[in-house]
Scaffold this active site. Structure first.
Site, mmCIF file in Angstrom:
data_model
loop_
_atom_site.group_PDB
_atom_site.id
_atom_site.type_symbol
_atom_site.label_atom_id
_atom_site.label_comp_id
_atom_site.label_asym_id
_atom_site.label_seq_id
_atom_site.Cartn_x
_atom_site.Cartn_y
_atom_site.Cartn_z
ATOM 1 N N GLU A 258 3.648 10.725 0.707
ATOM 2 C CA GLU A 258 2.611 9.741 0.357
ATOM 3 C C GLU A 258 2.848 9.382 -1.105
ATOM 4 O O GLU A 258 2.607 10.205 -1.988
ATOM 5 C CB GLU A 258 1.212 10.342 0.541
ATOM 6 C CG GLU A 258 0.918 10.897 1.931
ATOM 7 C CD GLU A 258 0.721 9.827 2.985
ATOM 8 O OE1 GLU A 258 0.789 8.630 2.647
ATOM 9 O OE2 GLU A 258 0.530 10.191 4.150
ATOM 10 N N CYS A 292 -4.135 5.785 -5.829
ATOM 11 C CA CYS A 292 -2.892 5.289 -5.224
ATOM 12 C C CYS A 292 -3.116 3.947 -4.538
ATOM 13 O O CYS A 292 -2.243 3.096 -4.540
ATOM 14 C CB CYS A 292 -2.324 6.308 -4.251
ATOM 15 S SG CYS A 292 -3.468 6.788 -2.956
HETATM 16 P P1 NAD Z 1 4.153 13.316 -9.666
HETATM 17 O O1 NAD Z 1 5.169 12.811 -8.716
HETATM 18 O O2 NAD Z 1 4.495 13.377 -11.102
HETATM 19 O O3 NAD Z 1 3.720 14.815 -9.292
HETATM 20 C C1 NAD Z 1 3.174 15.132 -8.019
HETATM 21 C C2 NAD Z 1 3.409 16.605 -7.753
HETATM 22 O O4 NAD Z 1 4.816 16.830 -7.615
HETATM 23 C C3 NAD Z 1 2.947 17.539 -8.866
HETATM 24 O O5 NAD Z 1 2.401 18.712 -8.297
HETATM 25 C C4 NAD Z 1 4.241 17.855 -9.589
HETATM 26 O O6 NAD Z 1 4.213 19.096 -10.271
HETATM 27 C C5 NAD Z 1 5.214 17.907 -8.440
HETATM 28 N N1 NAD Z 1 6.619 17.707 -8.809
HETATM 29 C C6 NAD Z 1 7.124 16.999 -9.829
HETATM 30 N N2 NAD Z 1 8.479 17.074 -9.840
HETATM 31 C C7 NAD Z 1 8.837 17.845 -8.790
HETATM 32 C C8 NAD Z 1 10.083 18.288 -8.264
HETATM 33 N N3 NAD Z 1 11.244 17.951 -8.839
HETATM 34 N N4 NAD Z 1 10.075 19.063 -7.158
HETATM 35 C C9 NAD Z 1 8.924 19.410 -6.561
HETATM 36 N N5 NAD Z 1 7.711 19.031 -7.024
HETATM 37 C C10 NAD Z 1 7.667 18.249 -8.126
HETATM 38 O O7 NAD Z 1 2.862 12.446 -9.418
HETATM 39 P P2 NAD Z 1 1.495 12.481 -10.226
HETATM 40 O O8 NAD Z 1 1.736 11.813 -11.546
HETATM 41 O O9 NAD Z 1 0.933 13.857 -10.188
HETATM 42 O O10 NAD Z 1 0.550 11.574 -9.317
HETATM 43 C C11 NAD Z 1 0.449 10.198 -9.421
HETATM 44 C C12 NAD Z 1 1.247 9.511 -8.329
HETATM 45 O O11 NAD Z 1 0.795 9.941 -7.037
HETATM 46 C C13 NAD Z 1 1.080 8.000 -8.319
HETATM 47 O O12 NAD Z 1 2.327 7.398 -8.121
HETATM 48 C C14 NAD Z 1 0.175 7.751 -7.122
HETATM 49 O O13 NAD Z 1 0.260 6.479 -6.544
HETATM 50 C C15 NAD Z 1 0.629 8.815 -6.182
HETATM 51 N N6 NAD Z 1 -0.391 9.092 -5.174
HETATM 52 C C16 NAD Z 1 -0.148 8.686 -3.886
HETATM 53 C C17 NAD Z 1 -1.109 8.894 -2.905
HETATM 54 C C18 NAD Z 1 -0.861 8.466 -1.485
HETATM 55 O O14 NAD Z 1 -1.552 8.949 -0.620
HETATM 56 N N7 NAD Z 1 0.087 7.590 -1.217
HETATM 57 C C19 NAD Z 1 -2.298 9.538 -3.226
HETATM 58 C C20 NAD Z 1 -2.514 9.929 -4.549
HETATM 59 C C21 NAD Z 1 -1.538 9.708 -5.516
#
Ligand code: NAD
Length: 498
Positions: A258, A292
Site C-alpha cells: 500500500e 495517503c
Molecule cells: P516509509 O516508506 O519511509 O516507511 C514506512 C515503513 O517502512 C517504516 O516502518 C520504515 O521504517 C520502513 N522501512 C523503510 N525502509 C525500509 C527498508 N529498506 N526495508 C524495510 N522497511 C523499511 O514511509 P513513511 O514516510 O513512514 O509513510 C508515508 C508514506 O506512506 C506516504 O508515501 C504515504 O502515501 C504512504 N501511505 C500509504 C497508505 C496506503 O494505504 N496506500 C497508507 C498510509 C501511508
C-alpha cells in the site's frame, strides 16, 4: 492551553518478543521526538538483525507448536472482539498518546482509535462467517478448498496514522491464524507498544504478536530478508515499496504493498459547490495532510474556477492550526523535523510553479515545532513538481480544465493511482469518469468514507495487491485445493503392458 506530556508514558519503548518487553540484544536505542518541540521525549530500542531473529523464532514457534493457528475461528474471534473492547475502552488514552507522538489533532486521533477497534471487530466477524468453495464434478470428483494460515507475517507500517494502520494489518493476519512480527515506523513507535498490553489482556498467547522497533534499513530490512517470514504486508512510500520488492524477490515472498498517492479531486461546474468545498478542504488538510488518500490535486472546471479558488483559499486561511492536544485544532504539527523540511521545500518549489493564494510557510504565532500553514497554490500546470510528487503535508495544487476529456487526462497524469474524488450532479459523467480514471478507489460526490468490505489499494505506483474484506483474508492464507475421486482413478496403466 499548554503543551504537556501525557500521563502513563513508559520509561522507554521496548520490543515485545515472546510475551515479554525486552531491550535490543546489543542495547541499541534511538531518540523519539515530540513534534511540537522537536525535543527527545523518550528513547526506544533500535532493533537489529539479532532482535528480528529472536522475534521471528518466537513467532515461528507459536505458529508451529502453539494453539493460535489451531483454534476454532470462533475462539480466535472471541479474543479479537476482546481486543476491540479494550481498544474502545481506552479510546481517550490511546488518542492522547497517538496525538502526542504523531502531532495529529486530538479529535482526529480519537476517530482513528475507534476505527482501529472497528477493524478488529470486522475481521473477528468475517473469520466466523468465512466459507470456502467446494466443486462437484458429477459422479467423478468432489474438490474443496482447504484454507490455511501461512506462518509468520511481517508487518511494516508508516507513521501517519500508526495505530489505525497497524490494526488494519494485525486484524486480518491474526484472525486467519498467523503469527506476526510488527515493525512500526521509527518516527512514531509509542502507540504500537500499547498493542502488547492489549493483546496480553485479551488472551492472545505469547509469541503470537511480536513487536520490534527500529529503523527501516535495520529492523525493517532484516524482517524483509528473513527466510522464515513468508509474507510481508507493507504500507509506506512507493520508493521504499520498490526497494522491499527487490529485497524480497530472492525469497519469493507474498507481498502486499500500500504505497503513496497524489489523488485528484475533480470538481465539475454542475457539482454541489458547498459540499465539494467542504470535502476538498477536509480531504487535504485533515490528518495534517499526512494522508495517503489526500485529494492533493484539485481539478476545477473553468466556469467555476475563479469562484472555487477564492472560496477555497478563504477556507484554507481559516483552518485552525494549533496544539495537537487542543480539541479546536484542525491542523496540528507535522510528525518530524525531517518531514517538515521536506514539506517546506515543496512550499518553496510551489512558489515558483503556481500562484500562492493561502499559507506559504510557518503560520503566525508558531515560531517552533513542525507547523506548516495550510497552503494553496492555484494555476498549477501538470508538469509542475507540486502536481506530480507526493508532498504528504497541508499543501494543495489547484488546476483548471475545460472538458471531460481534459479532466480525465489531467487526473491520470501522474505515476500514482490510489484514490480519485469526482464531484458532479451528472450521473452518466460520474460513472463514466469513475470507470476511466486510473485509481484503485473512487468516491463520487463524497469524501473518503470507507466500507471495510470493499477492496483497498492502489494501481500504478500506488500499490500492488488489494487488502480489505475477503481480500485481506486471501492475502494472509493459502488456499490449498483438495481433490477427491468418487470412483475408480482411471490412471493410464504405464508399465503394465508386459
Ligand atoms: P516509509 O516508506 O519511509 O516507511 C514506512 C515503513 O517502512 C517504516 O516502518 C520504515 O521504517 C520502513 N522501512 C523503510 N525502509 C525500509 C527498508 N529498506 N526495508 C524495510 N522497511 C523499511 O514511509 P513513511 O514516510 O513512514 O509513510 C508515508 C508514506 O506512506 C506516504 O508515501 C504515504 O502515501 C504512504 N501511505 C500509504 C497508505 C496506503 O494505504 N496506500 C497508507 C498510509 C501511508
Amino acid at each position: 492551553m499548554t503543551h504537556e506530556q501525557p500521563a502513563g508514558l513508559p520509561d522507554k519503548i521496548r520490543h515485545f518478543i515472546d510475551g515479554a518487553f525486552v531491550d535490543s540484544v546489543g542495547g541499541e536505542e534511538f531518540d523519539v521526538l515530540d513534534p511540537v518541540t522537536n525535543e527527545n521525549y523518550i528513547r526506544a530500542s533500535a532493533g537489529q538483525q539479532a532482535d528480528i531473529d529472536l522475534a521471528v523464532a518466537a513467532a515461528k514457534r507459536a505458529f508451529d507448536e502453539g494453539p493460535w493457528p489451531r483454534m476454532l475461528p470462533r475462539e480466535r474471534s472471541r479474543v479479537l472482539h476482546r481486543v476491540a473492547d479494550i481498544v474502545e475502552s481506552r479510546d481517550a488514552q490511546l488518542a492522547e498518546l497517538e496525538s502526542f507522538d504523531s502531532g495529529l489533532p486530538i479529535t482526529q486521533a480519537k476517530g482513528q482509535a475507534r476505527r482501529a477497534a472497528e477493524n478488529f471487530r470486522f475481521f473477528a466477524d468475517l473469520i466466523v462467517a468465512q466459507h470456502d468453495d467446494t466443486f462437484k464434478v458429477p459422479g467423478r470428483q468432489v474438490n474443496y478448498v482447504n484454507r490455511k494460515p501461512i506462518g509468520v507475517a511481517g508487518l511494516i507500517t508508516p507513521w501517519n496514522t500508526p495505530f489505525m494502520l497497524e490494526s488494519w494489518k494485525l486484524g486480518p493476519a491474526l484472525a486467519t491464524g498467523n503469527t506476526v512480527v510488527l515493525k512500526p515506523a521509527e518516527f512514531t513507535p509509542l502507540s504500537a507498544s500499547l498493542w502488547a498490553e492489549i493483546f496480553r489482556e485479551a488472551g492472545v498467547p505469547d509469541g503470537v504478536f511480536n513487536l520490534v522497533n527500529g529503523l527501516g534499513e535495520e529492523a525493517g530490512d532484516a524482517l524483509v530478508k528473513h527466510p522464515d517470514v513468508p509474507l510481508i504486508s507493507f504500507t509506506g512510500e512507493s520508493s521504499t515499496g520498490s526497494l522491499i520488492f527487490g529485497n524480497a524477490a530472492p525469497f519469493l515472498k507474498g507481498l502486499s504493498m500500500e504505497l503513496g498517492g497524489k489523488s485528484p479531486a475533480v470538481v465539475f461546474a454542475d457539482a454541489d459547490l458547498d459540499a465539494a468545498l467542504d470535502a476538498t478542504v477536509f480531504g487535504v488538510f485533515s490528518l495534517n495532510g499526512e494522508r495517503c488518500t489526500a485529494g492533493s490535486r484539485i481539478l476545477v472546471q473553468r466556469d467555476i474556477y475563479d469562484e472555487f479558488v477564492e472560496r477555497y483559499a478563504e477556507r484554507a486561511k481559516n483552518v485552525v492550526v494549533g496544539l495537537p492536544s487542543d480539541p479546536a485544532t484542525e491542523v496540528g504539527a507535522l510528525v518530524h523535523p525531517e518531514h517538515y523540511a521536506k514539506v517546506m521545500s515543496y512550499v518553496e518549489i510551489g512558489k515558483g510553479e503556481g500562484r500562492l493564494v493561502a499559507g506559504g510557510g510557518r503560520p503566525e504565532g508558531f515560531p517552533t515545532g513542525n507547523y506548516v500553514a495550510p497552503t494553496v497554490f492555484a494555476d498549477v500546470s501538470p508538469d509542475a513538481r507540486i502536481f506530480q510528487e507526493e508532498i504528504f503535508g497541508p499543501v494543495v495544487a489547484i488546476t483548471p480544465f475545460d472538458t471531460d476529456e481534459e479532466a480525465l487526462a489531467l487526473a491520470n497524469n501522474t505515476k500514482y493511482g490510489l484514490a480519485a474524488y469526482i464531484w458532479t450532479s451528472n450521473l452518466k459523467r460520474a460513472h463514466n469518469f469513475a470507470q476511466s480514471v486510473e485509481a484503485g478507489m473512487v468516491w463520487l460526490n463524497s469524501n473518503n468514507v470507507r466500507d471495510l468490505r470493499t477492496p483497498f489499494g492502489g494501481v500504478k505506483a500506488s500499490g500492488l495487491g488489494h487488502e480489505g474484506g475477503y481480500r485481506s483474508i486471501d492475502f494472509y492464507t493459502d488456499q490449498q485445493a483438495v481433490h477427491i475421486t468418487l470412483n475408480e482413478a482411471h490412471s493410464p496403466r504405464f508399465g503394465a503392458s508386459k
